[in-house]
Design an enzyme around this catalytic site. Structure first.
Site, PDB file in Angstrom:
ATOM      1  CG  HIS A 223      -2.489   1.012   1.175  1.00 27.24           C
ATOM      2  ND1 HIS A 223      -2.566   1.720   2.135  1.00 27.24           N
ATOM      3  CD2 HIS A 223      -2.500   1.489   0.531  1.00 27.24           C
ATOM      4  CE1 HIS A 223      -3.572   2.659   1.683  1.00 27.24           C
ATOM      5  NE2 HIS A 223      -4.029   2.616   0.974  1.00 27.24           N
ATOM      6  CE  LYS A 225      -1.568   4.824  -1.636  1.00 28.22           C
ATOM      7  NZ  LYS A 225      -1.667   4.658  -0.800  1.00 28.22           N
ATOM      8  CG  ASP A 230      18.263  12.758  -9.265  1.00 27.71           C
ATOM      9  OD1 ASP A 230      18.563  11.225 -10.274  1.00 27.71           O
ATOM     10  OD2 ASP A 230      18.251  13.626 -10.625  1.00 27.71           O
ATOM     11  CG  HIS A 400      -7.395   8.499   0.640  1.00 28.84           C
ATOM     12  ND1 HIS A 400      -6.327   7.588  -0.442  1.00 28.84           N
ATOM     13  CD2 HIS A 400      -8.224   6.853   0.627  1.00 28.84           C
ATOM     14  CE1 HIS A 400      -6.518   6.575  -0.626  1.00 28.84           C
ATOM     15  NE2 HIS A 400      -7.728   6.258  -0.116  1.00 28.84           N
ATOM     16  CE  LYS A 402      -4.224   7.002   3.357  1.00 32.81           C
ATOM     17  NZ  LYS A 402      -5.409   6.287   2.586  1.00 32.81           N
ATOM     18  CG  ASP A 407      -0.240  15.970  23.619  1.00 37.26           C
ATOM     19  OD1 ASP A 407      -1.385  16.076  23.443  1.00 37.26           O
ATOM     20  OD2 ASP A 407       0.741  15.461  24.982  1.00 37.26           O
TER      21      ASP A 407
END
Length: 482
Positions: A223, A225, A230, A400, A402, A407
């Protein structure tokens, strides 16, 4: 009678097969018990195997097996990659943080190896248009190599533009390597993949499914991404390569997500993660150098840790960090997630801090791209509201993002959803950022999103149809495999 006449030994063969099947089921039950899992889970699998002949065994082979202890690459390759990455063990910088942050830093060091990257630049993208424009700009400037890894790689307008750019860079002599998840990118055109290879792109699927390997691979997905260019620039977050993040789809305007562009020494950890997955997939060790910018960054100097997690690890790394950060909370816990299917431990952690007076806010989308996951999420809402957790439903489109903010000093974001699949079954990658400035920046974004949300009350939630309540309860039973 007919079978007996046709096959004289049919009864004997049938009896032998039944004995073999019974022995197989018994062996699997012994394996389940020997793994010392959660007793409820173990009992559930035993019941499935006993009460659902044949089907129960198939379900277990697909969803029940544990990969813990399995290595994606050899120890010698891990040592070589670690040596090339030269991760800094910057213990002296820990003194500037709170005791709570130092505990999390220590935990991460134990889980994935000692490191603390100082002096990183971070740009935050909450709109797909901005993210992909920046990504394409960096790809155009690539001189040595481009490493691309996505769960979903689609051949739509957004995907076609990016693929064409990658092919152009490959023809210029830049080494382009692409990993995509086989299931997540199942509808990726074979014709386009052939064109990519013909242009010089080294492209491979992660955990490709075949007829003989289907049951052993379908439940384990990559999952992550990640893009590394370079060794100087890296991208990570929640956005896949698809139009839904840029121009939307037939039903929704562009999805709201969070993605990061990073410069500085932390890019080495992104390269390290990509190299491990590349070695597992191709059996080729990457030796591409990581050269981070010593000059001015695009943003301020942030201190970060990088964390990979997956079903092969001894611990559920990111789940452990989430639990630790939440239980340490004294003032606030802000969560953005498209799916909320917490483990029992994480749910109790959130409830306990909320009951203790911590400001716990959970932001989820009003509508989901998955009806099953929406129902499963709904089954946890009443428990959250009763404990004082504030729930906000994002209205404009699919949320979508996450993000976990705790704190005034801690933020983590990446590919990890707040659900069983991300914590236990998927290969994920998150960054952990320590510092008040970045924390305040992400809080401001969260609070801006709250302006497009409806706060859910317990009275409102109780009014939903009885059928919906029943479906939520039923779907919750299978939530660990969704």
């Amino acid at each position: 009678m007919f079978l007996a006449e046709l096959f004289p030994y049919a009864d004997i063969i049938f009896s032998i097969l039944m004995v073999l099947y019974a022995l197989t089921v018994l062996t699997v039950i012994i394996v389940v018990l020997s793994e010392n899992r959660n007793p409820v889970k173990s009992m559930a699998w035993v019941l499935v195997l006993v009460l659902l002949p044949v089907l129960g065994l198939v379900i277990y082979l697909i969803f029940g097996r544990s990969l813990k202890g399995m290595s994606l690459t050899s120890r010698s390759h891990l040592r070589e990659l670690r040596r090339m990455s030269d991760f800094p063990d910057a213990v002296e910088h820990e003194d500037v943080f709170s005791d709570d942050s130092r505990q999390i830093i220590s935990l991460v060091n134990k889980l994935v190896g000692p490191h603390l990257f100082v002096g990183n630049g971070i740009d935050v993208f909450t709109a797909g248009t901005d993210k992909f424009e920046a990504l394409k700009r960096d790809i155009r400037e690539a001189r040595e190599y481009i490493h691309v890894q996505y769960f979903i790689l689609e051949n739509d307008k957004t995907g076609s533009e990016l693929i064409q750019l990658l092919m152009d860079k490959a023809r210029e002599g830049v080494q382009v390597r692409v990993l995509y998840d086989y299931v997540g990118s199942f509808y990726m055109s074979s014709r386009v993949l052939k064109q990519m290879r013909a242009a010089g792109i080294d492209v491979h699927p992660f955990l490709k499914l075949t007829l003989t390997q289907f049951a052993f691979r379908v439940n384990w997905r990559n999952h992550r991404k990640i893009v590394v260019i370079d060794g100087r620039v890296g991208y990570l977050g929640g956005m896949n390569i698809a139009d839904r993040y840029v121009i939307g789809d037939k039903k929704w305007t562009p999805w709201r997500d969070t993605h990061l562009r990073m410069t500085g020494p932390a890019v080495a950890a992104m390269q390290y993660s990509f190299a491990i997955d590349w070695d597992f997939t191709t059996r080729n060790l990457l030796t591409s150098p990581v050269i981070f910018n010593e000059g001015p960054h695009d943003s301020h100097d942030y201190v970060v840790q990088m964390m990979s997690s997956g079903p092969t690890g001894r611990w559920n790394n990111i789940s452990f960090v989430f639990f630790k950060a939440i239980t340490l909370a004294k003032r606030c816990v802000y969560i953005q997630t498209p799916y909320f299917l917490p483990s029992d431990a994480l749910l109790k952690a959130l409830q306990s801090v909320a009951l203790a007076g911590v400001d716990v806010r959970l932001m989820i989308p009003r509508q989901s791209d998955s009806a099953m996951l929406r129902l499963a999420t709904g089954s946890y809402i009443k428990e959250c509201l009763l404990s004082g957790i504030k729930i906000f439903l994002y209205e404009p489109t699919i949320l979508h993002a996450k993000v976990l903010i705790v704190d005034d000093e801690f933020v983590t974001t990446g590919s990890t959803n707040f659900d069983f699949r991300s914590f236990e079954h998927n290969f994920e990658f998150n960054t952990l950022v320590y510092g008040k400035e970045f924390n305040q920046k992400m809080k401001a974004t969260f609070e801006a999103d709250m302006g497009q949300c409806t706060r859910l009350t317990l009275a409102q939630w109780k009014k939903r149809p009885l059928v919906t309540k029943a479906l939520e309860s039923i779907v919750r039973l299978i939530s660990p495999i969704l």
